[in-house]
Structure formats: C-alpha cells, structure tokens
Design a protein around this motif. Structure first.
Motif, PDB file in Angstrom:
ATOM      1  N   MET A   1       0.851  -1.166   0.000  1.00 51.50           N
ATOM      2  CA  MET A   1       0.000   0.000   0.000  1.00 51.50           C
ATOM      3  C   MET A   1       0.898   1.229   0.000  1.00 51.50           C
ATOM      4  O   MET A   1       1.803   1.349   0.806  1.00 51.50           O
ATOM      5  N   THR A   2       0.614   2.157  -0.878  1.00 56.40           N
ATOM      6  CA  THR A   2       1.436   3.362  -0.964  1.00 56.40           C
ATOM      7  C   THR A   2       0.841   4.534  -0.214  1.00 56.40           C
ATOM      8  O   THR A   2       1.562   5.389   0.265  1.00 56.40           O
ATOM      9  N   ALA A   3      -0.487   4.593  -0.094  1.00 53.67           N
ATOM     10  CA  ALA A   3      -1.119   5.703   0.613  1.00 53.67           C
ATOM     11  C   ALA A   3      -2.433   5.237   1.206  1.00 53.67           C
ATOM     12  O   ALA A   3      -3.145   4.432   0.624  1.00 53.67           O
ATOM     13  N   ASN A   4      -2.733   5.749   2.369  1.00 48.91           N
ATOM     14  CA  ASN A   4      -4.004   5.443   3.010  1.00 48.91           C
ATOM     15  C   ASN A   4      -4.449   6.674   3.776  1.00 48.91           C
ATOM     16  O   ASN A   4      -3.755   7.135   4.665  1.00 48.91           O
ATOM     17  N   LYS A   5      -5.585   7.223   3.402  1.00 53.03           N
ATOM     18  CA  LYS A   5      -6.130   8.387   4.080  1.00 53.03           C
ATOM     19  C   LYS A   5      -7.419   7.965   4.765  1.00 53.03           C
ATOM     20  O   LYS A   5      -8.322   7.441   4.134  1.00 53.03           O
ATOM     21  N   SER A   6      -7.502   8.193   6.061  1.00 53.10           N
ATOM     22  CA  SER A   6      -8.695   7.857   6.820  1.00 53.10           C
ATOM     23  C   SER A   6      -9.327   9.126   7.352  1.00 53.10           C
ATOM     24  O   SER A   6      -8.639  10.081   7.692  1.00 53.10           O
ATOM     25  N   LYS A   7     -10.629   9.115   7.432  1.00 54.92           N
ATOM     26  CA  LYS A   7     -11.371  10.231   8.008  1.00 54.92           C
ATOM     27  C   LYS A   7     -12.264   9.661   9.096  1.00 54.92           C
ATOM     28  O   LYS A   7     -12.929   8.650   8.888  1.00 54.92           O
ATOM     29  N   LEU A   8     -12.262  10.308  10.251  1.00 51.57           N
ATOM     30  CA  LEU A   8     -13.069   9.868  11.373  1.00 51.57           C
ATOM     31  C   LEU A   8     -13.812  11.059  11.931  1.00 51.57           C
ATOM     32  O   LEU A   8     -13.231  12.124  12.131  1.00 51.57           O
ATOM     33  N   GLU A   9     -15.101  10.880  12.154  1.00 53.69           N
ATOM     34  CA  GLU A   9     -15.916  11.878  12.822  1.00 53.69           C
ATOM     35  C   GLU A   9     -16.597  11.181  13.982  1.00 53.69           C
ATOM     36  O   GLU A   9     -17.149  10.099  13.825  1.00 53.69           O
ATOM     37  N   ALA A  10     -16.561  11.813  15.157  1.00 52.11           N
ATOM     38  CA  ALA A  10     -17.172  11.229  16.345  1.00 52.11           C
ATOM     39  C   ALA A  10     -18.115  12.254  16.973  1.00 52.11           C
ATOM     40  O   ALA A  10     -17.830  13.457  16.988  1.00 52.11           O
ATOM     41  N   TYR A  11     -19.244  11.765  17.471  1.00 48.93           N
ATOM     42  CA  TYR A  11     -20.270  12.639  18.023  1.00 48.93           C
ATOM     43  C   TYR A  11     -20.812  12.064  19.330  1.00 48.93           C
ATOM     44  O   TYR A  11     -20.957  10.848  19.459  1.00 48.93           O
ATOM     45  N   ASN A  12     -21.149  12.927  20.266  1.00 48.45           N
ATOM     46  CA  ASN A  12     -21.981  12.558  21.404  1.00 48.45           C
ATOM     47  C   ASN A  12     -23.409  12.721  20.899  1.00 48.45           C
ATOM     48  O   ASN A  12     -23.845  13.829  20.578  1.00 48.45           O
ATOM     49  N   TRP A  13     -24.126  11.605  20.776  1.00 46.52           N
ATOM     50  CA  TRP A  13     -25.443  11.636  20.148  1.00 46.52           C
ATOM     51  C   TRP A  13     -26.392  10.736  20.927  1.00 46.52           C
ATOM     52  O   TRP A  13     -26.246   9.507  20.943  1.00 46.52           O
ATOM     53  N   GLY A  14     -27.369  11.326  21.570  1.00 39.81           N
ATOM     54  CA  GLY A  14     -28.309  10.625  22.435  1.00 39.81           C
ATOM     55  C   GLY A  14     -29.051   9.458  21.804  1.00 39.81           C
ATOM     56  O   GLY A  14     -29.224   8.419  22.446  1.00 39.81           O
ATOM     57  N   PRO A  15     -29.531   9.555  20.547  1.00 41.69           N
ATOM     58  CA  PRO A  15     -30.270   8.443  19.959  1.00 41.69           C
ATOM     59  C   PRO A  15     -29.430   7.197  19.673  1.00 41.69           C
ATOM     60  O   PRO A  15     -29.971   6.126  19.414  1.00 41.69           O
ATOM     61  N   ALA A  16     -28.102   7.334  19.684  1.00 43.29           N
ATOM     62  CA  ALA A  16     -27.242   6.178  19.397  1.00 43.29           C
ATOM     63  C   ALA A  16     -27.319   5.177  20.545  1.00 43.29           C
ATOM     64  O   ALA A  16     -27.431   5.545  21.704  1.00 43.29           O
ATOM     65  N   SER A  17     -27.250   3.902  20.211  1.00 43.51           N
ATOM     66  CA  SER A  17     -27.343   2.844  21.209  1.00 43.51           C
ATOM     67  C   SER A  17     -26.512   1.648  20.774  1.00 43.51           C
ATOM     68  O   SER A  17     -26.551   1.252  19.612  1.00 43.51           O
ATOM     69  N   GLU A  18     -25.760   1.096  21.686  1.00 42.57           N
ATOM     70  CA  GLU A  18     -24.977  -0.098  21.370  1.00 42.57           C
ATOM     71  C   GLU A  18     -25.897  -1.308  21.215  1.00 42.57           C
ATOM     72  O   GLU A  18     -25.704  -2.137  20.336  1.00 42.57           O
ATOM     73  N   GLU A  19     -26.903  -1.401  22.056  1.00 43.05           N
ATOM     74  CA  GLU A  19     -27.806  -2.551  22.039  1.00 43.05           C
ATOM     75  C   GLU A  19     -28.711  -2.561  20.809  1.00 43.05           C
ATOM     76  O   GLU A  19     -28.980  -3.604  20.235  1.00 43.05           O
ATOM     77  N   ASN A  20     -29.206  -1.380  20.396  1.00 44.40           N
ATOM     78  CA  ASN A  20     -30.177  -1.300  19.308  1.00 44.40           C
ATOM     79  C   ASN A  20     -29.617  -0.683  18.034  1.00 44.40           C
ATOM     80  O   ASN A  20     -30.317  -0.606  17.028  1.00 44.40           O
ATOM     81  N   GLY A  21     -28.386  -0.206  18.055  1.00 46.75           N
ATOM     82  CA  GLY A  21     -27.804   0.431  16.876  1.00 46.75           C
ATOM     83  C   GLY A  21     -28.450   1.772  16.598  1.00 46.75           C
ATOM     84  O   GLY A  21     -28.935   2.453  17.486  1.00 46.75           O
ATOM     85  N   LEU A  22     -28.474   2.120  15.330  1.00 42.91           N
ATOM     86  CA  LEU A  22     -29.103   3.377  14.925  1.00 42.91           C
ATOM     87  C   LEU A  22     -30.610   3.249  14.988  1.00 42.91           C
ATOM     88  O   LEU A  22     -31.166   2.174  14.748  1.00 42.91           O
ATOM     89  N   PRO A  23     -31.301   4.349  15.283  1.00 44.30           N
ATOM     90  CA  PRO A  23     -32.763   4.311  15.263  1.00 44.30           C
ATOM     91  C   PRO A  23     -33.280   3.914  13.879  1.00 44.30           C
ATOM     92  O   PRO A  23     -32.644   4.205  12.849  1.00 44.30           O
ATOM     93  N   LEU A  24     -34.423   3.259  13.848  1.00 42.24           N
ATOM     94  CA  LEU A  24     -35.025   2.767  12.608  1.00 42.24           C
ATOM     95  C   LEU A  24     -35.164   3.874  11.573  1.00 42.24           C
ATOM     96  O   LEU A  24     -34.874   3.669  10.390  1.00 42.24           O
ATOM     97  N   ARG A  25     -35.567   5.053  11.988  1.00 39.32           N
ATOM     98  CA  ARG A  25     -35.752   6.167  11.050  1.00 39.32           C
ATOM     99  C   ARG A  25     -34.441   6.487  10.319  1.00 39.32           C
ATOM    100  O   ARG A  25     -34.430   6.721   9.121  1.00 39.32           O
ATOM    101  N   TYR A  26     -33.326   6.494  11.039  1.00 42.71           N
ATOM    102  CA  TYR A  26     -32.037   6.801  10.424  1.00 42.71           C
ATOM    103  C   TYR A  26     -31.583   5.682   9.490  1.00 42.71           C
ATOM    104  O   TYR A  26     -31.033   5.946   8.422  1.00 42.71           O
ATOM    105  N   ARG A  27     -31.825   4.432   9.884  1.00 42.72           N
ATOM    106  CA  ARG A  27     -31.479   3.315   8.997  1.00 42.72           C
ATOM    107  C   ARG A  27     -32.276   3.390   7.702  1.00 42.72           C
ATOM    108  O   ARG A  27     -31.756   3.101   6.624  1.00 42.72           O
ATOM    109  N   ALA A  28     -33.544   3.801   7.791  1.00 46.03           N
ATOM    110  CA  ALA A  28     -34.381   3.930   6.591  1.00 46.03           C
ATOM    111  C   ALA A  28     -33.847   5.029   5.673  1.00 46.03           C
ATOM    112  O   ALA A  28     -33.826   4.870   4.445  1.00 46.03           O
TER     113      ALA A  28
END
Length: 70
Positions: A1-28
């Motif tokens: 591999m000659t080049a690898n560029k990664s982008k990361l964005e992180a947010y404190n976001w109340g609707p996020a959940s480890e158990e349920n993932g993203l809310p259904l509306r956002y997945r849709a």
C-alpha cells in the motif's frame, strides 16, 4: 500500500445505542440514500455505496463514522 487516508468523525449523540444500533428512522434514510449494509459485528456496521465504504459505530450516546481510501 502506498497511501491510506482515513477520516473519522465522532459525536456525542443521544439516539445512538450499542444494544439497538441506529434508530429505525435513520437506517431507513441511509437505505433511501442508496447505502447498503454489507456487514455488522457488535456495535460496528459497514455500509457501501458506489464502491465507497463507511464504518458506523453506534454505542450508548456515541456515534462515529469513518471512511478510508487511497
């Protein structure tokens, strides 16, 4: 591999959940915009569209989005 560029964005976001993932509306909306879920492992979900992948980590009150490419 000659080049690898990664982008990361992180947010404190109340609707996020480890158990349920993203809310259904956002997945849709993600699906409506043409992104396809190609993999899920724990709190990590990988979406793909037009050859580009986005890793989404949904944990309690925390959301991160990352992409990588050349």
């Amino acid at each position: 591999m000659t080049a690898n560029k990664s982008k990361l964005e992180a947010y404190n976001w109340g609707p996020a959940s480890e158990e349920n993932g993203l809310p259904l509306r956002y997945r849709a909306i993600i699906k409506q915009w043409g992104w396809e879920k190609i993999e899920q492992e724990g709190s990590l979900t990988v979406y793909e569209k037009d050859g580009q992948e986005v890793d989404v980590i949904s944990q309690t009150d925390y959301l991160s989005l990352s992409t990588s490419g050349n």
